[in-house]
Design a protein around this motif. Structure first.
Motif, PDB file in Angstrom:
ATOM      1  N   ASN A 255       0.688  -1.118   0.015  1.00  0.00           N
ATOM      2  CA  ASN A 255      -0.241  -0.070  -0.020  1.00  0.00           C
ATOM      3  C   ASN A 255       0.619   1.373   0.107  1.00  0.00           C
ATOM      4  O   ASN A 255       1.569   1.232   1.227  1.00  0.00           O
ATOM      5  CB  ASN A 255      -1.394   0.056   1.531  1.00  0.00           C
ATOM      6  N   PRO A 256       0.733   1.888  -0.977  1.00  0.00           N
ATOM      7  CA  PRO A 256       2.295   2.760  -1.034  1.00  0.00           C
ATOM      8  C   PRO A 256       1.414   4.684  -0.306  1.00  0.00           C
ATOM      9  O   PRO A 256       2.595   4.576  -0.481  1.00  0.00           O
ATOM     10  CB  PRO A 256       1.838   3.663  -2.944  1.00  0.00           C
ATOM     11  N   THR A 257       0.788   4.206   0.153  1.00  0.00           N
ATOM     12  CA  THR A 257       0.446   5.447   1.339  1.00  0.00           C
ATOM     13  C   THR A 257       1.313   5.522   2.745  1.00  0.00           C
ATOM     14  O   THR A 257       1.531   5.890   3.723  1.00  0.00           O
ATOM     15  CB  THR A 257      -1.614   5.152   1.753  1.00  0.00           C
ATOM     16  N   TYR A 258       1.623   4.155   2.861  1.00  0.00           N
ATOM     17  CA  TYR A 258       2.894   3.861   4.155  1.00  0.00           C
ATOM     18  C   TYR A 258       3.825   3.699   3.462  1.00  0.00           C
ATOM     19  O   TYR A 258       4.646   3.619   2.297  1.00  0.00           O
ATOM     20  CB  TYR A 258       2.187   2.260   4.306  1.00  0.00           C
ATOM     21  N   GLN A 259       5.205   4.872   3.896  1.00  0.00           N
ATOM     22  CA  GLN A 259       6.326   5.172   3.764  1.00  0.00           C
ATOM     23  C   GLN A 259       7.605   3.644   3.648  1.00  0.00           C
ATOM     24  O   GLN A 259       6.657   3.054   5.117  1.00  0.00           O
ATOM     25  CB  GLN A 259       6.531   6.585   4.147  1.00  0.00           C
ATOM     26  N   PRO A 260       8.079   3.730   3.084  1.00  0.00           N
ATOM     27  CA  PRO A 260       9.434   2.659   2.959  1.00  0.00           C
ATOM     28  C   PRO A 260      10.084   3.083   4.484  1.00  0.00           C
ATOM     29  O   PRO A 260      10.274   3.945   4.784  1.00  0.00           O
ATOM     30  CB  PRO A 260      10.091   2.772   1.978  1.00  0.00           C
TER      31      PRO A 260
END
Length: 249
Positions: free
Chosen positions: A193-198
Motif C-alpha cells: 500500500n503506497p500510502t505507507y512510506q518505506p
C-alpha cells in the motif's frame, strides 16, 4: 531442449500442474513458461531460483542434470525429505501472541503452546504462520495468515520478495524487503500500500526472517478502499512521480 527447460517441464508434470498454474507460482506469464519448455528461451536465473526453492533441488541439478533420468533417486530423495520434515507441522502465531513471540520465539516451551497445522502442498522445510492485521499490505486483507519458510542466511534474502520480519524495534511485520548493496547492515521494508512510506531496520535488530510462501485468507472477503484511502493513494503516487521527475531533471 535445454536441460533447464526440460527439467521445468518434468517437474511441472510430476507435480500435476498445468502451464498456467505453474507459471502463476513462478510469477511469470504462461507464454514465457511455454517458451522455456520449448527451448525458445533460456529460463532466467531468478526463475530457476524459485523452482529450486519449490522443489528443493539445487541450481546445479536444474541446469546440468536430466532429472527425468533420475526419477527413482529424485522421488526417493523427496520421500526421505518429507519423512524427515515430520509432516511439515506449521506453528501458528496469532496476533494476540505476537507480542510474546518477541521474547519466546527461541523458547521451545513457548512454541509448543502454540497451535499447529499442516499444508500438503508445501515442499519439506521449516515453516511458521503469522496472522497479520492492518492495510499496509493491501490488497492482502487484514486478518490473513502468511505462511513463511525460515531464512537462516541474510545473504539469501531476495530483493522485492515478501517476508515476515521479526525485529526488536518493529515487532512482527509483513513487508517487501529490499537490500542495499552499498549498506550491508540495513534492510528497507516496503508496504504494498503506497500510502505507507518505506523504512529501514538494522540487520542486527532482526531476530528472524520468514519468506512468504502462501497467503491464507477467509473466503468471500473483499478488500475495500474508502474515499479517503483512494485520495491518499493518488496523492502519494503524485508525490512520488514529482520526486522522480525532479531527480531525472
Amino acid at each position: 531442449m535445454s536441460l533447464a527447460g526440460q527439467n521445468l517441464k518434468y517437474l511441472r508434470k510430476l507435480r500435476g500442474l498445468t502451464q498456467e498454474e505453474f507459471a502463476t507460482r513462478l510469477g511469470i506469464k504462461r507464454s514465457l513458461l511455454g517458451a522455456y519448455e520449448e527451448e525458445r528461451a533460456d529460463p532466467r536465473f531468478e526463475v530457476l531460483e524459485t523452482v529450486s526453492d519449490l522443489f528443493k533441488v539445487s541450481l546445479d541439478e536444474l541446469m546440468r542434470s536430466d532429472l527425468s533420468e533420475q526419477k527413482g533417486s529424485y522421488l526417493a530423495k523427496r520421500r526421505a525429505q518429507k519423512m524427515a520434515a515430520d509432516k511439515n507441522e506449521i506453528t501458528f502465531v496469532p496476533v494476540k501472541a505476537a507480542a510474546g513471540y518477541l521474547n519466546g520465539y527461541a523458547d521451545p516451551e513457548f512454541i509448543d503452546e502454540l497451535n499447529t497445522f499442516t499444508l500438503p502442498m508445501l515442499a519439506p522445510g521449516n515453516y511458521r504462520a503469522f496472522e497479520i492485521v492492518g492495510d499496509s499490505m493491501m490488497p492482502t486483507p487484514s486478518g490473513s495468515v502468511i505462511v513463511g519458510e525460515k531464512v537462516d542466511d541474510m545473504e539469501s534474502v531476495k530483493n522485492n520478495q515478501t517476508y515476515i520480519v521479526i525485529s526488536r524495534t518493529e515487532g512482527v511485520v509483513y513487508k517487501r524487503v529490499m537490500k542495499n548493496n552499498r549498506v550491508k547492515n540495513k534492510l528497507t521494508l516496503v508496504s504494498d500500500n503506497p500510502t505507507y512510506q518505506p523504512y529501514t531496520v538494522n540487520t542486527d535488530e532482526v531476530l528472524e526472517l520468514w519468506q512468504a510462501q502462501m497467503i491464507l485468507s477467509k473466503a468471500n472477503v473483499q478488500t475495500r478502499w474508502d474515499v479517503n484511502q483512494l485520495a491518499g493513494l493518488v496523492s502519494n503516487l503524485q508525490e512520488q512521480v514529482s520526486s522522480l521527475k525532479k531527480k531525472l531533471n
